[in-house]
Design an enzyme around this catalytic site. Sequence first.
Site, mmCIF file in Angstrom:
data_model
loop_
_atom_site.group_PDB
_atom_site.id
_atom_site.type_symbol
_atom_site.label_atom_id
_atom_site.label_comp_id
_atom_site.label_asym_id
_atom_site.label_seq_id
_atom_site.Cartn_x
_atom_site.Cartn_y
_atom_site.Cartn_z
ATOM 1 N N ARG A 101 0.680 -1.152 0.361
ATOM 2 C CA ARG A 101 0.300 0.238 -0.031
ATOM 3 C C ARG A 101 0.355 1.446 -0.576
ATOM 4 N NH1 ARG A 101 -5.112 -0.703 4.074
ATOM 5 N NH2 ARG A 101 -4.480 -2.574 4.976
ATOM 6 N N ASP A 174 -14.241 -1.182 -3.968
ATOM 7 C CA ASP A 174 -13.727 0.300 -3.717
ATOM 8 C C ASP A 174 -13.761 1.006 -5.988
ATOM 9 O OD1 ASP A 174 -11.440 -0.538 -4.425
ATOM 10 O OD2 ASP A 174 -10.418 0.157 -2.493
ATOM 11 N N LYS A 197 -16.936 5.618 -2.784
ATOM 12 C CA LYS A 197 -16.604 6.319 -1.288
ATOM 13 C C LYS A 197 -16.454 7.980 -2.127
ATOM 14 C CE LYS A 197 -14.784 4.913 2.755
ATOM 15 N NZ LYS A 197 -13.730 4.233 3.720
ATOM 16 N N ASP A 231 -11.764 -8.631 -3.108
ATOM 17 C CA ASP A 231 -10.540 -8.063 -2.965
ATOM 18 C C ASP A 231 -9.662 -8.707 -2.467
ATOM 19 O OD1 ASP A 231 -9.845 -5.071 -2.264
ATOM 20 O OD2 ASP A 231 -10.845 -5.517 -0.295
ATOM 21 N N GLY A 238 -12.246 -3.521 8.160
ATOM 22 C CA GLY A 238 -12.503 -2.448 8.442
ATOM 23 C C GLY A 238 -13.239 -2.016 6.986
HETATM 24 C C1 R5P Z 1 -7.808 -1.482 -0.523
HETATM 25 O O1 R5P Z 1 -7.450 -0.446 -0.976
HETATM 26 C C2 R5P Z 1 -7.714 -2.364 -0.426
HETATM 27 O O2 R5P Z 1 -7.923 -3.013 -1.453
HETATM 28 C C3 R5P Z 1 -7.889 -3.360 0.944
HETATM 29 O O3 R5P Z 1 -9.372 -3.615 0.814
HETATM 30 C C4 R5P Z 1 -7.719 -3.138 2.239
HETATM 31 O O4 R5P Z 1 -6.004 -3.063 1.963
HETATM 32 C C5 R5P Z 1 -8.250 -3.812 3.213
HETATM 33 O O5 R5P Z 1 -8.042 -2.831 4.993
HETATM 34 P P1 R5P Z 1 -8.562 -2.847 6.318
HETATM 35 O O6 R5P Z 1 -9.147 -4.640 5.628
HETATM 36 O O7 R5P Z 1 -7.551 -2.545 7.342
HETATM 37 O O8 R5P Z 1 -9.574 -2.233 5.299
#
Ligand code: R5P
Length: 333
Positions: A101, A174, A197, A231, A238
Site C-alpha cells: 500500500r 472500492d 466512497k 478484495d 474496516g
Molecule cells: C484497499 O485498497 C484494499 O484493497 C483493501 O480493501 C484494504 O487493504 C483492506 O484493509 P482493511 O481491511 O484494513 O480495511
Amino acid sequence: MGSRFDEMRIFSGNGNPDLTRLICERVGVPQGDATIVRFSNENIFVRLNESVREKDVFVVQSLSTPNLSDRVMELLIMLDACRRASAGRVTAVIPYFAYGRTDKKDQPRVPITARLLADMIQAAGAHQVLTIDLHAGQIQGFFNIPTDELTAMHLLVRYWADKGWDDMIVVSPDVGFAKRGRNFAEALGAPLAISEKRRVQHFGRHDGSHTSAEILNLIGDVAGKRCIVVDDEIATGGSILEVVQLLEREGAREIYACCVHPVFTASAVQRLSNSGIQELVTTDTLPLPPDKRWPSLTILSVSHLIAEVIQRIHSGVSVDTIFTQRNHPALGR
Ligand code: R5P
C-alpha cells in the site's frame, strides 16, 4: 523441457512454514535444511546446512505478521546466504508482498517502501521473484529482475462457481478494485456492483463554515441477491465491513466475501466473525493459526499453484497455460 540446473532446493523462512511444507510435498522434494536463529541482541543469523552450489534455489518467505520486520530480514539474509554459497539461481517466492500500500509518493516527504523493499530483495541476491496478487500491478515494475505475479483469483472464482448459485452478484469494495472485480464477475458469469466512497461537503447556512463526511454509495442493484464481495486483502476488516453494512441496507439477500491475502490484524477476526458475512473465503498465502480461524472461514491452498509454477520455472516451461486452462489442477484446492 529439461532444466539447465541439475537439482532444485526449496528453503523456508518463518513467514509461512506450513505453506512451504505443502509446496515441497506437491513438488515432491524434501525441504532444504537451514537454521534460522534470532540472537538475544535481535540479530538474525541463517546457515544453509546443505550445499546449494550451482543449484536452482527457491526461498519461500511470506511477509507476514507478527514480527514483519524480522520476516523481511530473514528473507534478505537467506538470499544473501544463497548467493554467497554459489547458488546457480535464486528465486524469492513471496506469497504475500508486504508494504504494497506504500507504492506511490502521494503526499509530500513520504517514502515508496514497496520500491525500497524490491531494491533490497534484488541487492540481497534474488535473480527472480515469484509472488501472488500484488496490491498494485505497478509494483511488478519496481523489480528489474524477472517477476512472475500469479493470481489466486481463479481459485476463488472456482470455489464460488462450484456453489451453482444463479443469483450471485460480485461486489467490488472500492473503485480502485473495479477492474479486477469486473474480471472476477466475468469469470463467474455474474453481474458486478461497485461500492464507491464519496466525500460530501456541508456548508453552514449562516456562518459559512463547512464540514465534510465520507459516504458509501452503491453502483448496481443487489436487492434480493447473493453478494460476493471480493478484495485482494483484508487487514483490519474496516473496508469490507463498511461495504457489508451498505449491502445490508440495500437489501442483499445473503452476503459472502473473499480475499486472497488474510492479513487479519488487530480485532479483525472478532469483527469479521461477528459480522453479517455468511462465509469468508481466503487462501493460505499468510499463516492462519487457530486464533485466526472461525467456523465460517474457508481456506483454499495456493500450494498447488506455487508448486506447479516452481516446477515450470525449474524446467523452463511457460506458466501462462495454467491460467488459460480454467480447469488446470493447479487452480484447484
Ligand atoms: C484497499 O485498497 C484494499 O484493497 C483493501 O480493501 C484494504 O487493504 C483492506 O484493509 P482493511 O481491511 O484494513 O480495511
